[in-house]
Every structure is written in structure tokens, then in C-alpha cells.
Write an enzyme that holds these catalytic residues in place. Structure first.
Site, PDB file in Angstrom:
ATOM      1  N   ARG A  65       0.823  -1.360   0.004  1.00 32.93           N
ATOM      2  CA  ARG A  65      -0.041   0.016   0.115  1.00 32.93           C
ATOM      3  C   ARG A  65       1.006   1.319  -0.062  1.00 32.93           C
ATOM      4  NH1 ARG A  65      -1.896   2.869   4.338  1.00 32.93           N
ATOM      5  NH2 ARG A  65      -1.588   0.973   5.763  1.00 32.93           N
ATOM      6  N   TYR A 118     -15.965  12.125 -19.683  1.00 37.58           N
ATOM      7  CA  TYR A 118     -16.177  10.823 -19.467  1.00 37.58           C
ATOM      8  C   TYR A 118     -17.404  10.655 -18.512  1.00 37.58           C
ATOM      9  CZ  TYR A 118     -15.150   6.255 -17.650  1.00 37.58           C
ATOM     10  OH  TYR A 118     -15.438   4.878 -17.175  1.00 37.58           O
ATOM     11  N   ASP A 192      -7.025  15.389 -17.958  1.00 37.79           N
ATOM     12  CA  ASP A 192      -7.104  14.009 -18.401  1.00 37.79           C
ATOM     13  C   ASP A 192      -6.604  13.714 -19.855  1.00 37.79           C
ATOM     14  OD1 ASP A 192      -7.742  11.316 -18.951  1.00 37.79           O
ATOM     15  OD2 ASP A 192      -9.807  11.445 -18.016  1.00 37.79           O
ATOM     16  N   LYS A 216      -7.168   2.182 -20.675  1.00 34.00           N
ATOM     17  CA  LYS A 216      -7.352   2.492 -22.075  1.00 34.00           C
ATOM     18  C   LYS A 216      -6.121   2.106 -23.031  1.00 34.00           C
ATOM     19  CE  LYS A 216     -11.701   4.033 -20.978  1.00 34.00           C
ATOM     20  NZ  LYS A 216     -11.354   4.192 -19.379  1.00 34.00           N
TER      21      LYS A 216
END
Length: 229
Positions: A65, A118, A192, A216
Site C-alpha cells: 500500500r 467521461y 485527463d 484505455k
């Protein structure tokens, strides 16, 4: 990904090719995937120094983590690709986007964003952030630069959020112009760049932070969910 003003960076493909390459544990041409959640620390003093941040995360791991060799290397590659100072990987693109926005905006903050976004990002800005975090958003036509400037509220707007190439309408934003508008008003710019890796470099064009959904084009095979900022 955090932009690094003045960083030497000319071409994303060349920068990626020249980035530090990690070989596999047994000499493989590709880095070995680290599946461990927890790492061994043999000396108590080393443990103390890790938790106080004295040691280098490139070498000293304790819990995935915090840092993980595989994820850290991915972040290094993404920073090279975008020409940024650093990059931090997340479990999804939406995790990256929400982490950035909640870090940059506190309760009562305001975001300016495009009308075409999006769907997951639009839902985050429309439903979750205003109801849970008291962070509101004004949606504008990102091609109308005057409207973008007018939507920025002095002292309240913290972020101009946009997509370099919008998903799914493929509208191409003028990142340099929009960055100047935002910066003139003391507002940070988050871009983005999911649909335009290797095509656009928002950090070089004025963006303060760049985010990606690795799910993507970066992953390429529609078999990964991850994000980076």
C-alpha cells in the site's frame, strides 16, 4: 502526474525509451511482477528509518500500500512518458481523478469542467463531490474560452478540470490557452490525457497535473483497470 517546469523533455517515445529499465529478478528482459503485499525487514533500525521516510522507496519496501516495486516502476515509466516530476498509480482511472480533486479542493471548493466528460467523471462531479464533500462544479463549453473564464469564481474555484481529448466526443481542448486563463486567475489545471498518450503532453502545455486511465490506450489490451496521476 505532477508537472516539472523546465524539465528536459522533447519526445515522449524517446523519453520512455531512455527511462531507467528494470530487468527481471532472474535476468529477464522484462521486470518481474511483484505479487507480495508485505516485505521482509531484517533489522529493527531499518524498519524505523523506513517509517520515518529516511530510506529510498526504490529499494526499501515494507507494504505494497506504501510502495511496491512493480507499481513504482510503472509510475516511473508514466512520468517519463508525460515528462513530469513524478507519477502515482491507483487502482483505477476514477481513483486517480477523485484523489486529485479531493486533494486540491476542500469543503466549499469549486471546479470548472467541460459539459462533455467521461461519464464516470461527470457522475463524480455531479453527485458524489457536492453531496459528500461540498465541492461544486460549473459545467461549460470548453471551446468557449470566455465562458471558461467567466465560470471561475475568484477565491473559490480551485481547479479547471478538462480532458485533452474528450471521451467520447473527441473534442480537442486548447490546453495552452485554457491553462493561461486558469493561471491568470490563480486556478490549478488538471488534464485527463487518457485518449491522447504520446500525442499530447499536457504538462508541457501548461497543465499542473495530468491523469490517465491506464485501462484505455496505455494498457492496450482492455484487460487492466488502473489509473495514474
Amino acid at each position: 502526474m505532477l508537472s516539472a517546469p523546465g524539465a528536459a523533455w522533447d519526445d515522449p517515445a524517446a523519453a520512455l525509451a531512455s527511462a531507467r529499465h528494470e530487468f527481471g529478478e532472474h535476468g529477464g528482459v522484462n521486470m518481474s511482477i511483484e505479487a507480495s503485499t508485505t516485505f521482509t525487514v531484517m533489522e529493527p533500525e531499518i524498519m524505523r528509518r523506513i517509517f520515518t521516510g529516511e530510506l529510498c522507496p526504490d529499494r526499501d519496501f515494507i507494504y505494497s500500500r506504501h510502495f511496491n516495486p512493480t507499481v513504482l516502476n510503472l509510475g516511473r515509466q508514466m512520468a517519463a512518458l508525460e515528462g513530469t516530476e513524478a507519477a502515482y498509480c491507483t487502482a483505477s482511472g476514477m481513483a486517480a481523478i477523485s484523489s486529485v480533486l479531493m486533494e486540491m479542493c476542500s469543503s466549499g471548493g469549486h471546479v470548472v469542467a467541460p459539459q462533455t466528460l467521461y461519464g464516470g467523471t461527470h457522475s463524480l462531479l455531479t453527485h458524489f463531490l457536492p453531496t459528500v464533500c461540498n465541492i461544486t462544479t460549473s459545467f461549460v463549453d470548453i471551446m468557449d474560452h470566455a465562458a471558461v473564464g467567466d465560470a471561475i469564481v475568484e477565491g473559490k474555484t480551485k481547479v479547471l478540470y478538462l480532458e485533452s481529448m474528450s471521451n467520447p466526443t473527441m473534442t480537442v481542448a486548447d490546453v495552452p490557452k485554457l491553462s493561461r486563463i486558469a493561471h491568470d486567475k490563480g486556478v490549478m489545471v488538471v488534464v485527463d490525457n487518457t485518449l491522447a498518450p504520446l500525442v499530447l503532453s499536457p504538462a508541457r502545455l501548461g497543465a499542473d497535473v495530468v491523469v490517465h486511465s491506464i485501462s484505455k490506450f496505455i494498457s492496450g489490451g482492455a484487460d487492466i483497470i488502473a489509473g495514474v496521476y
